[in-house]
Design an enzyme around this catalytic site. Structure first.
Site, PDB file in Angstrom:
ATOM      1  N   GLU A  25       0.821  -1.221   0.000  1.00  0.00           N
ATOM      2  CA  GLU A  25       0.000   0.000   0.000  1.00  0.00           C
ATOM      3  C   GLU A  25       0.852   1.268   0.000  1.00  0.00           C
ATOM      4  O   GLU A  25       0.528   2.240  -0.666  1.00  0.00           O
ATOM      5  CB  GLU A  25      -0.969  -0.007   1.194  1.00  0.00           C
ATOM      6  CG  GLU A  25      -2.151  -0.957   1.023  1.00  0.00           C
ATOM      7  CD  GLU A  25      -1.801  -2.414   1.282  1.00  0.00           C
ATOM      8  OE1 GLU A  25      -0.753  -2.679   1.918  1.00  0.00           O
ATOM      9  OE2 GLU A  25      -2.556  -3.303   0.840  1.00  0.00           O
ATOM     10  N   HIS A  75     -10.872  -4.910   7.859  1.00  0.00           N
ATOM     11  CA  HIS A  75     -11.516  -4.696   6.566  1.00  0.00           C
ATOM     12  C   HIS A  75     -12.696  -3.738   6.663  1.00  0.00           C
ATOM     13  O   HIS A  75     -13.206  -3.299   5.649  1.00  0.00           O
ATOM     14  CB  HIS A  75     -12.023  -6.020   5.984  1.00  0.00           C
ATOM     15  CG  HIS A  75     -10.953  -6.900   5.437  1.00  0.00           C
ATOM     16  ND1 HIS A  75      -9.988  -7.475   6.231  1.00  0.00           N
ATOM     17  CD2 HIS A  75     -10.695  -7.315   4.176  1.00  0.00           C
ATOM     18  CE1 HIS A  75      -9.185  -8.210   5.468  1.00  0.00           C
ATOM     19  NE2 HIS A  75      -9.590  -8.127   4.216  1.00  0.00           N
TER      20      HIS A  75
END
Lengths: 325, 367
Positions: A60, A129
């Site tokens: 990321e 998540h």
């Protein structure tokens, strides 16, 4: 006009902007052939080629840094962070770099980057998540934070975000991706960032909400109407910067307000909305402004999600406290 | 049975044995690797020496200006002139430089006016306003963040079909950061035209190189990313120049990035903000490195060719001092910073909160 789900509206916005501006690039983990884990980029690589829509290595921070470098070369990057819970890995790129580039270079360089990412609870994901981290983003000067609640808003806001010359964090609630369809124009249109939308008009109470909580608030408003209360629901749509004019106008009309967020109660967007109301409209108020939010624990394990997430019943309960104060 | 040898340790030893420090000019100014001696013209050799001497003076003056309170944040550069300036000497004007905070010399020689570099040191945003056509970024503060951004700039260059490269610098400490690995890995995966420098000056503030990693060299980290990598003598301007030129040619030819470790030393403290190198280095170590000095050996090399003299060096030193004085004068003329200035550079269009705050501070500032 086509009937679209929110995810279809998002894909449509990406397609519209890929067509509209050759500098737009879409990239991230699995966004190419796979079309993204939620299919937000379905078909885009095939249509626009691997040069414009491409997969990245799995990192990321790397995706954030790549976006910065591409922006410096005049591109308009639209990276995807696969789940917003993974944002911690890219916090330096977002807060330490992207948000500050215009400022630290005295306006020499700008970052026309839109970071898209799914977030939000209720779909039984593994840890990390589902967290609502918009408050974290909203606290960073230099970022705009947009959270649509409908397919129509999603397309118009995403197009605005991509065309914006400054960075935008665009958060898409997982539970809203396919929960309903709505008429969405096939042509390009924009909805201004920083503009709230009155989703339901009312006279007795204002509910300020965003994301999935807009729908819980609308449901609560319907129930309250059966008991004779006229409730206004304002969808913030952008949580940073807030649409202060719409918020204050609504409070001045109804004289009572609550603020609803899916995130934990501590710090956060709702607290900020309450503060703005207190600073600007305290004399219009007939009752304290209360919040509906999740408890201040870490986001729960899937089995406890439904008891943890705020819902329309919680909203009704808090609304009544304010209505009967 | 495949008959293949199971020997993980042997594989490592085999790889590590391939990494030997590349040198052309030894510390006595003698060419030890003549087949690699670059074909630089006399003018180019003199220019490179001039830049190194000039930059040494700039470092000395910056330190003393800092001590007088006339400069702010400053990271000394003496000892790293070959690593910084000979690498830069192999670049072209349209190459992009993503510097760390010690890499001010490279961006100055790439076109950042010196007075702006001084304003950066003083903490004025005008120092970071990069002139049009100068392909640099302001010095990066987060260690390693420039690495992954360099991969992005390089990918952008590739997408534009450019014949230029993105060049970035970090230190031995920076090679431990996650962004370091992500940067070389992304650039490798996309075959993007980037050159990554690790200026291994032996200490990350006080932490010695050996604490950073078990790897025998920092250069070998490129192997894992699948990119060419080399360790060079960072006190040898010719070796640094040749390695950079080679990396640049491959990058421009579409062969992707290179990782270059330059073995060097910073004579001074980490920064002028209170670091005391005597806490972690001995005088003996300092003296050993002083013998390898890049300017001393290049001076010998050029004198051997009849290209350099004491008079020439004095002339460069005097010119540097004069230009530094002028640059400080220009920096002194920068307008005082205001909160309204800071608010104005936040966004293209100000959101409501900043608009309101702008008015509040405008009123305060006009009192």
């Amino acid at each position: 006009m086509a009937q679209m789900t929110m995810i279809q509206a998002i894909t449509d916005a990406l397609r519209t902007e890929l067509k509209n501006d050759e500098n737009v690039l879409v990239f991230g983990e699995d966004v190419g052939v796979n079309g993204g884990v939620f299919r937000a980029t379905e078909g885009l690589q095939k249509e626009f080629g691997v040069d414009r829509v491409f997969d990245t290595p799995l990192a990321e921070s790397g995706i954030g840094g790549l976006a910065i470098g591409l922006a410096l070369q005049g591109f308009r990057p639209v990276p995807e962070i696969q789940f917003f819970g993974f944002v911690y890995e890219v916090m330096d790129s977002i807060s330490g770099q992207i948000a500050r580039y215009r400022f630290r270079t005295g306006g020499t360089f700008n970052m026309p980057i839109t970071i898209r990412s799914p977030f939000g609870g209720g779909v039984h994901t593994p840890e990390m998540h589902s967290d609502s981290l918009e408050g974290l983003m909203a606290q960073q000067p230099g970022l705009k934070v947009v959270i649509p609640s409908t397919p129509y808003d999603a397309k118009g806001l995403l197009i605005s975000a991509i065309r914006d010359n400054d960075p935008v964090i665009f958060l898409e609630h997982l539970k809203l991706y396919r929960s309903f369809r709505q008429e969405v124009p096939e042509e390009a249109y924009t909805i201004p960032i920083g503009k709230a939308d009155v989703k339901r008009e009312g006279k007795d109470l204002s509910i300020f909400a965003y994301g999935l909580m807009v729908h819980e608030s609308l449901k609560a408003a319907e129930e309250l109407e059966k008991e004779g209360y006229s409730v206004e629901v304002v969808d913030l749509r952008t949580v940073q910067p807030l649409d202060i004019d719409t918020i204050i106008a609504s409070v001045e009309k109804t004289n009572r307000a609550i603020v609803v967020q899916e995130a934990q109660k501590q710090a956060g967007i709702a607290a900020n909305v309450v503060s703005e109301i207190m600073e600007r409209a305290v004399l219009s108020l007939e009752a304290p402004v209360l919040r509906v939010a999740a408890p201040d624990t870490i986001y729960p394990f899937p089995q406890a999600e439904n008891v943890w997430l705020p819902n329309y019943k919680d909203i009704i309960e808090t609304a009544k406290k304010v209505l009967t104060f | 049975m495949s008959g293949k040898v199971f020997d993980p340790k042997g594989v490592l030893q085999d790889v590590e044995s391939k990494f030997e420090m590349f040198q052309i000019l030894n510390e006595n100014g003698e060419v030890v690797n003549p087949e690699y001696e670059p074909k630089l013209s006399d003018e180019e050799l003199v220019e490179l020496m001039t830049r190194m001497v000039y930059t040494r003076v700039l470092d000395q003056r910056s330190i003393s200006l800092n001590r007088q309170g006339r400069l702010g944040f400053y990271a000394p550069t003496a000892g790293q002139e070959a690593s910084q300036l000979a690498s830069h000497f192999a670049l072209e004007k349209d190459d992009w430089i993503l510097p760390g905070y010690r890499d001010v010399p490279q961006i100055v020689w790439h076109g950042l006016p010196l007075w702006k570099a001084f304003l950066f040191s003083r903490g004025h945003f005008i120092g970071n306003q990069i002139p049009e056509g100068v392909n640099i970024l302001p010095p990066q503060i987060i260690i390693g963040a420039q690495y992954i951004q360099a991969a992005g700039v390089a990918l952008g260059i590739k997408k534009r079909g450019g014949k230029n490269v993105a060049v970035t610098y970090t230190g031995d400490g920076g090679s431990s950061q996650g962004d370091f690995y992500e940067g070389i890995n992304f650039a490798g995966a996309y075959k993007a035209p980037a050159i990554f420098f690790i200026q291994n000056n032996q200490y990350a503030i006080s932490t010695p190189r050996d604490i950073q990693t078990a790897a025998k060299t920092l250069a070998q980290k490129g192997i894992a990313a699948g990119i060419p990598c080399v360790q060079v003598d960072g006190m040898d301007p010719l070796a640094v120049y040749v390695a950079t030129k080679d990396a640049r040619e491959r990058a421009v030819a579409g062969e992707g990035p290179t990782l270059i470790e330059t073995i060097c030393y910073r004579y001074g403290p980490h920064t002028m903000s209170g670091d005391d190198p005597t806490r972690y280095r001995t005088e003996d170590i300092d003296n050993e490195w002083a013998k390898k000095d890049p300017i001393v050996r290049f001076r010998k090399y050029l004198e051997g060719k009849g290209l350099w003299s004491e008079e020439k060096e004095t002339e460069v030193i005097e010119r540097a001092k004069e230009e530094i004085k002028e640059a400080i004068k220009l920096a002194d003329q920068a307008p005082k910073q205001t909160v309204t200035d800071l608010i104005s550079i936040m966004h293209e269009e100000l959101p409501f909160n900043l608009k309101e705050q702008y008015e509040i501070y405008k009123a305060k500032e006009s009192k």
